[in-house]
Each structure stands twice: as structure tokens, then as C-alpha cells.
Design a protein around this motif. Structure first.
Motif, PDB file in Angstrom:
ATOM      1  N   ARG A 158       0.837  -1.207   0.000  1.00 23.72           N
ATOM      2  CA  ARG A 158       0.000   0.000   0.000  1.00 23.72           C
ATOM      3  C   ARG A 158       0.873   1.259   0.000  1.00 23.72           C
ATOM      4  O   ARG A 158       0.523   2.259  -0.653  1.00 23.72           O
ATOM      5  CB  ARG A 158      -0.931  -0.008   1.224  1.00 23.72           C
ATOM      6  N   ASN A 176       1.551   5.177  -2.527  1.00 26.94           N
ATOM      7  CA  ASN A 176       1.635   6.584  -2.115  1.00 26.94           C
ATOM      8  C   ASN A 176       2.717   7.349  -2.866  1.00 26.94           C
ATOM      9  O   ASN A 176       2.602   8.566  -3.029  1.00 26.94           O
ATOM     10  CB  ASN A 176       1.877   6.678  -0.607  1.00 26.94           C
ATOM     11  N   TYR A 183      -5.674  -2.198  -4.237  1.00 29.72           N
ATOM     12  CA  TYR A 183      -5.925  -0.847  -3.688  1.00 29.72           C
ATOM     13  C   TYR A 183      -7.342  -0.786  -3.103  1.00 29.72           C
ATOM     14  O   TYR A 183      -7.568  -0.291  -1.982  1.00 29.72           O
ATOM     15  CB  TYR A 183      -5.737   0.148  -4.843  1.00 29.72           C
ATOM     16  N   GLN A 202      -9.586   1.531   5.415  1.00 31.57           N
ATOM     17  CA  GLN A 202      -9.829   2.988   5.277  1.00 31.57           C
ATOM     18  C   GLN A 202     -11.145   3.216   4.556  1.00 31.57           C
ATOM     19  O   GLN A 202     -11.208   4.020   3.620  1.00 31.57           O
ATOM     20  CB  GLN A 202      -8.719   3.652   4.449  1.00 31.57           C
ATOM     21  N   ASN A 259     -12.160   6.550   3.257  1.00 33.90           N
ATOM     22  CA  ASN A 259     -11.177   7.370   2.551  1.00 33.90           C
ATOM     23  C   ASN A 259     -11.679   7.693   1.138  1.00 33.90           C
ATOM     24  O   ASN A 259     -11.399   6.983   0.174  1.00 33.90           O
ATOM     25  CB  ASN A 259      -9.817   6.651   2.511  1.00 33.90           C
ATOM     26  N   ALA A 297      -9.127   7.940  -1.644  1.00 41.27           N
ATOM     27  CA  ALA A 297      -8.681   6.661  -2.212  1.00 41.27           C
ATOM     28  C   ALA A 297      -9.721   6.127  -3.196  1.00 41.27           C
ATOM     29  O   ALA A 297      -9.388   5.702  -4.302  1.00 41.27           O
ATOM     30  CB  ALA A 297      -8.427   5.651  -1.091  1.00 41.27           C
TER      31      ALA A 297
HETATM   32  C1  NAG Z   1      -6.384   8.043   1.785  1.00 45.38           C
HETATM   33  O1  NAG Z   1      -5.958   7.709   0.471  1.00 45.38           O
HETATM   34  C2  NAG Z   1      -5.045   8.634  -0.047  1.00 45.38           C
HETATM   35  C3  NAG Z   1      -4.840   8.277  -1.514  1.00 45.38           C
HETATM   36  O2  NAG Z   1      -4.318   6.982  -1.651  1.00 45.38           O
HETATM   37  C4  NAG Z   1      -3.766   8.589   0.759  1.00 45.38           C
HETATM   38  O3  NAG Z   1      -2.837   9.532   0.258  1.00 45.38           O
HETATM   39  C5  NAG Z   1      -4.083   8.893   2.214  1.00 45.38           C
HETATM   40  O4  NAG Z   1      -2.932   8.687   3.001  1.00 45.38           O
HETATM   41  C6  NAG Z   1      -5.191   8.014   2.720  1.00 45.38           C
HETATM   42  N1  NAG Z   1      -5.660   8.504   4.005  1.00 45.38           N
HETATM   43  C7  NAG Z   1      -5.581   7.809   5.132  1.00 45.38           C
HETATM   44  C8  NAG Z   1      -6.157   8.440   6.356  1.00 45.38           C
HETATM   45  O5  NAG Z   1      -5.065   6.712   5.193  1.00 45.38           O
END
Ligand code: NAG
Ligand code: NAG
Ligand code: NAG
Ligand code: NAG
Length: 394
Positions: A130, A134, A166, A174, A177, A180
């Protein structure tokens, strides 16, 4: 009147007559397992994190859920234990900073094993994958590059490799999120928009070219849109499987669900209509039907059968006239009659899967038809397992 029966039984015994097995799905899984395929090791016994193992594990999981037979679960787990250390480090055949999407296809198996066993090493390994996302390089529009060394390129294959993981990770850890979810949706959308054959394109089936180069500079990139020249069956097969698999994961309340669903609704009837009319299966290079050296290819065909049937079963696609299901059945009959060859040890040999199709060269017709075709290629055999699981639910 016993004699004819005995003759038939004898004929089956020595292999003159092949009775239709009770379950091709079981037979496919058992054949792969008997050959130690997809177990986290190469044929030479070296550990490897391989997307085709991830593809097989997805099928074995479904078969385990259907049959309750722990053989399949244990095989998945021992396969992953070959590539994840006790502290949750993915094996050294994986390097995060190579930024390759392919290995991430094993990620859904990590998540599944974590859910089933609660062993934290599986979660730790999934966290590493994961974190790759990023910092994974992207085009200016936001598409993940297929690999760091393929500058600015999106390939259909990468959607299957990256997005299922993903999405499953987001659901598991998450689920709120929204960034995401919209990012996952955008991966599908950008690939669709940038590779779609429009109506005036040569040999247009309204399907998707294998990939595109956002900078339009690589050797195969079309000058105005940057896409590669042909529709390759397996690349489209990966993308179709990704559509039906991700729709089960992404929440229906998320706006991305409808977006991805619309792509599937658009493509499914076009895939149906692109099949060869007599045999019902698909050409290796879909854009060049009947051209000398083109041939019917078994991995893409199996992926289409799986995707079309799953799309109808889950109500994603309207098949009120039954044409999609009957197209899939027709193709499946050809597949089992031509590409499943029983062997003397009780397994079968899977035929006619092309070994590779890359965009690291010319990406033209000659390139695709020049690639080797192999027996028991796992990318095709695992897709046949998936197709069989769907057929056997009808
Ligand atoms: C939510 O997803 C985004 C895009 O992948 C990522 O940058 C972010 O860290 C994630 N937020 C959390 C709270 O994990
Ligand atoms: C489970 O599957 C394996 C492999 O096909 C088979 O040998 C075994 O008999 C099956 N077990 C049960 C309980 O059906
Ligand atoms: C249709 O696609 C072809 C091939 O990519 C491209 O050359 C052409 O500009 C496109 N036409 C339109 C109207 O987008
Ligand atoms: C499915 O398509 C048929 C034919 O176009 C139409 O009559 C029917 O209402 C559609 N069903 C659904 C559930 O959308």
C-alpha cells in the motif's frame, strides 16, 4: 447387457473416452496444484512474488469458499508463506522503488489471509504494498505508470494488478477514505478514455488498445492520442476482470461505483460482439480478425467468459435476451473441447496461452503474433479456473 457398459467403463479407464468431469474448476485447480504452479516459487524453486500466482489464488479462494475444502486454503497460505517472512517483509524479488504494479496482484491474498488467520505478518506485507502506491509515479492526469522504467505509460494490465489490491485495502482499513475511492475510480476512467477506440479508428470494435503513453513519445504511441496500435485480448481481459471484481469491492454508495459500472455496461456487449462467429472465442489480436498468423487465444478468451458471466450474475449488465450468457457458454464449449487435454496422470494440460504481450517493443501485430504460445501457462489456466467457477454457477 453388461458387456457394452463394461466396454465403456474400460474405454474411460484407459483414456479413449473422456467423460465430462463433474467440475472443471476442481480439475483446473488440482492440475495446477499437482504441477506446483502458483505456489510462490518459480519452476526452479526460487521465491517470487508473481501476479499470476495472485490470479490463481483468487480462483482457489473462490473454490475454497464454494467447496469448503481446506486443501485450497492451505495451498494459498503455503504459497504466500514462501514469499513473506515471519516479520511481514515481502521477499527480495520485490523492490518497492522499482515501482512495478504487477506484484501488487498478490496483495489481495495477503489481505485475505490476514482476515482469515489474524496473523499480523500478512497485514505488514500488505502495508508495504500500500505504501508503494503513495509514491508510485503518475502521469500528469494521475494514472499510475505501469512501471517506473515505462515512463508515462498506462497499460490495461496494470489496472488488474494494482486496483483490486488498492480497493480491497481501502475497504478493509480505510473505508471512509473518499480520496482513495476517487483515485481508484480515476485509474479505470483514465485508462478507458486514453485507450478507447473511437468510431473512426481503423478496425474499430469500440474496445481498448493495450496501453498509452501520455507523453506520446514512445515508438508505438499514436501521434495524436498516444495509444498503442492494437487491441490485445489478454490486456482487455485483465481490464474486464478488474471491472467485475472491483465493483464487488467499491461501495455502491460511492459515486465511483456508477462510473465504473458504466464502463462495464459499455464494454460488455462489445466484447460479446467481437467473438469469432463460428467458434465463439476471441482472436489474440482482436483488431485483426482472420489475418494470417493471428489465432484464437485461450487466456483472453477465458477472462472474457469469466467477466461476462460475472457481470450478468451480479446484475451489472442487462442480458434480458440472454445473448451474453449464450456467447459465454458457446466460447466455453470451444475451450473445453479444444484447450483442455487430459493427461495420463489424471490432470489436464492447458493449451494455447500466449506467454507474453508487452509494450516494451513495437506493440504491433507482428510483435503479438511472434510471441511464444505455451502449454500450462498459469495466466491462462487460472483464468480458465475463474471462467469455470462462473459457468458452474449458472
Ligand atoms: C487516503 O488515500 C489517499 C490516496 O491513496 C492517501 O494519500 C491517504 O494517506 C489516505 N488517508 C488515510 C487516512 O489513510
Ligand atoms: C479436497 O481436494 C483435494 C484435491 O482435489 C482432494 O484430494 C480431497 O479429496 C478433497 N477433500 C474433500 C474432503 O473433498
Ligand atoms: C479517433 O481515434 C483516432 C485514433 O486514435 C484518432 O486519430 C482520431 O483523432 C480520433 N478522432 C476523434 C474525433 O477523436
Ligand atoms: C433490459 O433491456 C431490455 C431490452 O433493451 C429492456 O426491455 C429491459 O427493460 C431492460 N431491463 C432492465 C432491468 O434494465
Amino acid at each position: 447387457m453388461l458387456r457394452p457398459l463394461l466396454i465403456i467403463l474400460f474405454a474411460i479407464q484407459i483414456g479413449f473416452v473422456t467423460a465430462r468431469p463433474q467440475s472443471y474448476a476442481v480439475w483446473a485447480a488440482d492440475s495446477a496444484i499437482a504441477r506446483k504452479q502458483g505456489n510462490g516459487l518459480t519452476a526452479q524453486g526460487a521465491a517470487i512474488i508473481s501476479y499470476e500466482h495472485g490470479e490463481l489464488q483468487w480462483g482457489l479462494r473462490l473454490l475454497f469458499e464454494r467447496t469448503g475444502n481446506r486443501t485450497y486454503f492451505d495451498y494459498i497460505q503455503s504459497g504466500v508463506d514462501n514469499v513473506v517472512t515471519a516479520d511481514g517483509t515481502p521477499h527480495g524479488s520485490y523492490t518497492l522503488t522499482d515501482y512495478v504494479l504487477d506484484p501488487l496482484r498478490v496483495g489481495p491474498t495477503f489481505l485475505y489471509l490476514y482476515k482469515q488467520t489474524k496473523q499480523t505478518k500478512y497485514k505488514a506485507a500488505a502495508d508495504v504494498f500500500r505504501s508503494q502506491l503513495n509514491s508510485h509515479p503518475r502521469t500528469a492526469e494521475g494514472q499510475f505508470w505501469h512501471k517506473l522504467r515505462y515512463f508515462n505509460q498506462g497499460w490495461l494490465d496494470g489496472i488488474y494488478m494494482g486496483e483490486i489490491f488498492y480497493a480491497q485495502y481501502t475497504t478493509d482499513f480505510q473505508s471512509n477514505n473518499a480520496t482513495a475511492w476517487s483515485d481508484i475510480t480515476r485509474q479505470f476512467q483514465l485508462m478507458f478514455k486514453n485507450t478507447l477506440q473511437n468510431e473512426t479508428a481503423p478496425n474499430s470494435f469500440g474496445l481498448l488498445y493495450h496501453g498509452y503513453d501520455f507523453s506520446h513519445t514512445t515508438v508505438w504511441a499514436s501521434p495524436d492520442r498516444g495509444h498503442s496500435p492494437e487491441v490485445w485480448d489478454r490486456a482487455l481481459g485483465w481490464y474486464m476482470m478488474a471491472l467485475v471484481d472491483v465493483l464487488e469491492i467499491i461501495p455502491t454508495s460511492d459515486p465511483g461505483h456508477a462510473t465504473i459500472l458504466n464502463i462495464l455496461k459499455t464494454l460488455a456487449p462489445r466484447v460479446r460482439d467481437a467473438a469469432h462467429p463460428t467458434t465463439g472465442v476471441w482472436w489474440l489480436v482482436i483488431t485483426q480478425p482472420g489475418r494470417a498468423r493471428n489465432y484464437f487465444e485461450s487466456s483472453g478468451t477465458s477472462m472474457f467468459i469469466y467477466s461476462l458471466l460475472k457481470a450478468v450474475r451480479l446484475g451489472y449488465v442487462n442480458d434480458s435476451d440472454g445473448s451474453i450468457v449464450s456467447a459465454a457458454r458457446k466460447a466455453y464449449d470451444y475451450v473445453t473441447a479444444n484447450w483442455v487435454k487430459p493427461t495420463s496422470d489424471g490432470t489436464f494440460d492447458w493449451q494455447n496461452t500466449v506467454v507474453v504481450g508487452s509494450l516494451d517493443q513495437a506493440g504491433d501485430f507482428n510483435y503479438y503474433v511472434s510471441q511464444a504460445v505455451d502449454v500450462n501457462d498459469l495466466k491462462g489456466l487460472a483464468a480458465f479456473l475463474l471462467a469455470s467457477l462462473e459457468i458452474e454457477r449458472l
